[in-house]
Design a protein around this motif. Sequence first.
Motif, mmCIF file in Angstrom:
data_model
loop_
_atom_site.group_PDB
_atom_site.id
_atom_site.type_symbol
_atom_site.label_atom_id
_atom_site.label_comp_id
_atom_site.label_asym_id
_atom_site.label_seq_id
_atom_site.Cartn_x
_atom_site.Cartn_y
_atom_site.Cartn_z
ATOM 1 N N UNK A 130 0.973 -0.856 -0.187
ATOM 2 C CA UNK A 130 0.077 -0.145 -0.100
ATOM 3 C C UNK A 130 1.081 1.755 0.082
ATOM 4 N N UNK A 131 2.304 1.570 -0.252
ATOM 5 C CA UNK A 131 3.162 1.930 -0.403
ATOM 6 C C UNK A 131 3.983 2.364 0.609
ATOM 7 N N UNK A 132 3.875 1.337 2.161
ATOM 8 C CA UNK A 132 4.740 1.986 2.932
ATOM 9 C C UNK A 132 5.391 0.346 2.820
ATOM 10 N N UNK A 133 6.426 0.965 2.234
ATOM 11 C CA UNK A 133 7.279 -0.765 2.505
ATOM 12 C C UNK A 133 8.109 -1.092 3.034
ATOM 13 N N UNK A 134 9.054 0.020 3.720
ATOM 14 C CA UNK A 134 9.642 -0.099 4.965
ATOM 15 C C UNK A 134 8.765 -0.670 5.922
ATOM 16 N N UNK A 135 7.377 -0.630 6.321
ATOM 17 C CA UNK A 135 6.908 -1.453 7.247
ATOM 18 C C UNK A 135 6.733 -3.585 6.780
ATOM 19 N N UNK A 136 6.799 -3.024 5.769
ATOM 20 C CA UNK A 136 6.463 -4.729 5.271
ATOM 21 C C UNK A 136 7.677 -5.645 5.423
ATOM 22 N N UNK A 137 9.126 -4.548 5.140
ATOM 23 C CA UNK A 137 10.313 -5.650 4.866
ATOM 24 C C UNK A 137 11.243 -5.557 6.648
ATOM 25 N N UNK A 138 10.009 -4.882 7.080
ATOM 26 C CA UNK A 138 10.346 -4.314 9.053
ATOM 27 C C UNK A 138 9.543 -5.773 9.861
ATOM 28 N N UNK A 139 9.050 -6.173 9.211
ATOM 29 C CA UNK A 139 7.702 -6.989 9.749
ATOM 30 C C UNK A 139 6.399 -6.368 10.869
ATOM 31 N N UNK A 140 6.647 -5.067 9.935
ATOM 32 C CA UNK A 140 5.649 -4.103 10.812
ATOM 33 C C UNK A 140 3.893 -4.714 10.922
ATOM 34 N N UNK A 141 3.049 -4.297 11.839
ATOM 35 C CA UNK A 141 2.170 -4.891 11.315
ATOM 36 C C UNK A 141 1.183 -4.139 12.170
ATOM 37 N N UNK A 142 1.716 -2.860 11.970
ATOM 38 C CA UNK A 142 1.172 -1.242 12.533
ATOM 39 C C UNK A 142 0.574 -1.510 14.011
ATOM 40 N N UNK A 143 -0.793 -1.549 14.160
ATOM 41 C CA UNK A 143 -0.689 -1.530 15.786
ATOM 42 C C UNK A 143 -0.321 -3.087 16.402
ATOM 43 N N UNK A 144 -0.268 -3.530 15.602
ATOM 44 C CA UNK A 144 -0.136 -4.745 16.180
ATOM 45 C C UNK A 144 1.218 -4.864 16.863
ATOM 46 N N UNK A 145 1.737 -4.533 16.089
ATOM 47 C CA UNK A 145 3.598 -4.179 16.419
ATOM 48 C C UNK A 145 4.348 -4.229 15.546
ATOM 49 N N UNK A 146 5.541 -4.723 16.217
ATOM 50 C CA UNK A 146 6.899 -5.089 15.104
ATOM 51 C C UNK A 146 7.404 -7.156 15.461
ATOM 52 N N UNK A 147 7.630 -7.614 14.946
ATOM 53 C CA UNK A 147 8.401 -8.733 14.693
ATOM 54 C C UNK A 147 9.921 -8.494 15.054
ATOM 55 N N UNK A 148 10.210 -8.787 15.760
ATOM 56 C CA UNK A 148 11.796 -8.718 16.112
ATOM 57 C C UNK A 148 12.498 -10.364 16.353
ATOM 58 N N UNK A 149 11.985 -11.207 15.866
ATOM 59 C CA UNK A 149 12.553 -12.671 15.818
ATOM 60 C C UNK A 149 11.919 -13.328 15.517
ATOM 61 N N UNK A 150 12.290 -14.593 14.274
ATOM 62 C CA UNK A 150 11.284 -14.981 13.695
ATOM 63 C C UNK A 150 12.219 -16.625 13.836
ATOM 64 N N UNK A 151 12.058 -18.254 13.923
ATOM 65 C CA UNK A 151 10.135 -17.838 14.712
ATOM 66 C C UNK A 151 9.441 -17.269 16.154
ATOM 67 N N UNK A 152 7.968 -16.571 15.878
ATOM 68 C CA UNK A 152 8.168 -16.338 17.377
ATOM 69 C C UNK A 152 6.593 -16.888 16.757
ATOM 70 N N UNK A 153 5.992 -16.854 18.479
ATOM 71 C CA UNK A 153 4.674 -17.350 18.058
ATOM 72 C C UNK A 153 4.263 -16.571 19.839
ATOM 73 N N UNK A 154 2.601 -16.338 19.412
ATOM 74 C CA UNK A 154 1.663 -15.473 20.814
ATOM 75 C C UNK A 154 1.085 -16.610 21.259
ATOM 76 N N UNK A 155 0.535 -16.885 21.965
ATOM 77 C CA UNK A 155 -0.678 -17.428 22.504
ATOM 78 C C UNK A 155 -1.556 -16.580 23.298
ATOM 79 N N UNK A 156 -3.108 -16.653 22.964
ATOM 80 C CA UNK A 156 -3.675 -16.319 22.900
ATOM 81 C C UNK A 156 -4.797 -16.980 23.908
#
Length: 185
Positions: A130-156
Motif C-alpha cells: 500500500x506504499x509503506x514498503x518499510x513496514x513490510x520489510x521490517x515485519x511491522x504490522x501497524x498497531x499490532x507491532x513489529x516482530x523482532x525475531x523469527x520464529x515467534x509464537x504468540x499464544x492467546x
Amino acid sequence: MRKQKQRQTHIYVGLLVFVVCWIMSSASHAWQPEVGEKPSPMEQLELVNGQPVNLANYAGKPLVIYFGADWCAPCVANGRPAVLDAFHKYRNKGLQVLFVDLDDPFKFRGKKIAESKEMGFPIAMRAAPTGDQEKLRNFDFGGFGRIQVVPTAIVLDGSGKVVSKIEQGTKLRDQLDGAVAPLVR
C-alpha cells in the motif's frame, strides 16, 4: 591529566547517551501486545485466499499466532514443527492456529494456499503493498507491532488475551506445548 579525565568523562557520557537512545529506539519498536493484553488489529495482512485477517474471528478458543518463513532455518527446523505438533495434539480440544508467513507474497502465495489446505489452518501473508514498503520489510504490522525475531509464537487465550510470547525455534520447541496445554483442559 585533567584533560585526559575530561576526555574519558565525555566518552562515558557519549556511550551512555548512545546506550539510552538505542534502548529507547528498541523499546519503541518492541512488538505489542504484552502478556495480559489483547492485540490490536494485524494491519497489512490478509489470508492467502485474499480475506482480511480479523482476530475477532478466533474469539472463544485459544489461538497460536505463529510468525515464520521458509527462508528461516530455525522456523523450518523447530518453529513450524512445534506449532504443527501442538495443533495436531490439541485441535480436538479447540486450539486454533494462524500462521503468518513472512515469505514474499508475490512469489509464494500459490504455494501457501496449498500448504494452508494441507496443514488444516489458515496462513496469512503480507497484503499487496500500500506504499509503506518499510513496514513490510521490517515485519511491522501497524498497531499490532513489529516482530523482532523469527520464529515467534504468540499464544492467546479464549478471551483473546496474550498468555505467552515465545521467540526462537528451540524455545518454541521447548515451551509451546506448556503454554497451550493449560488453555485446552
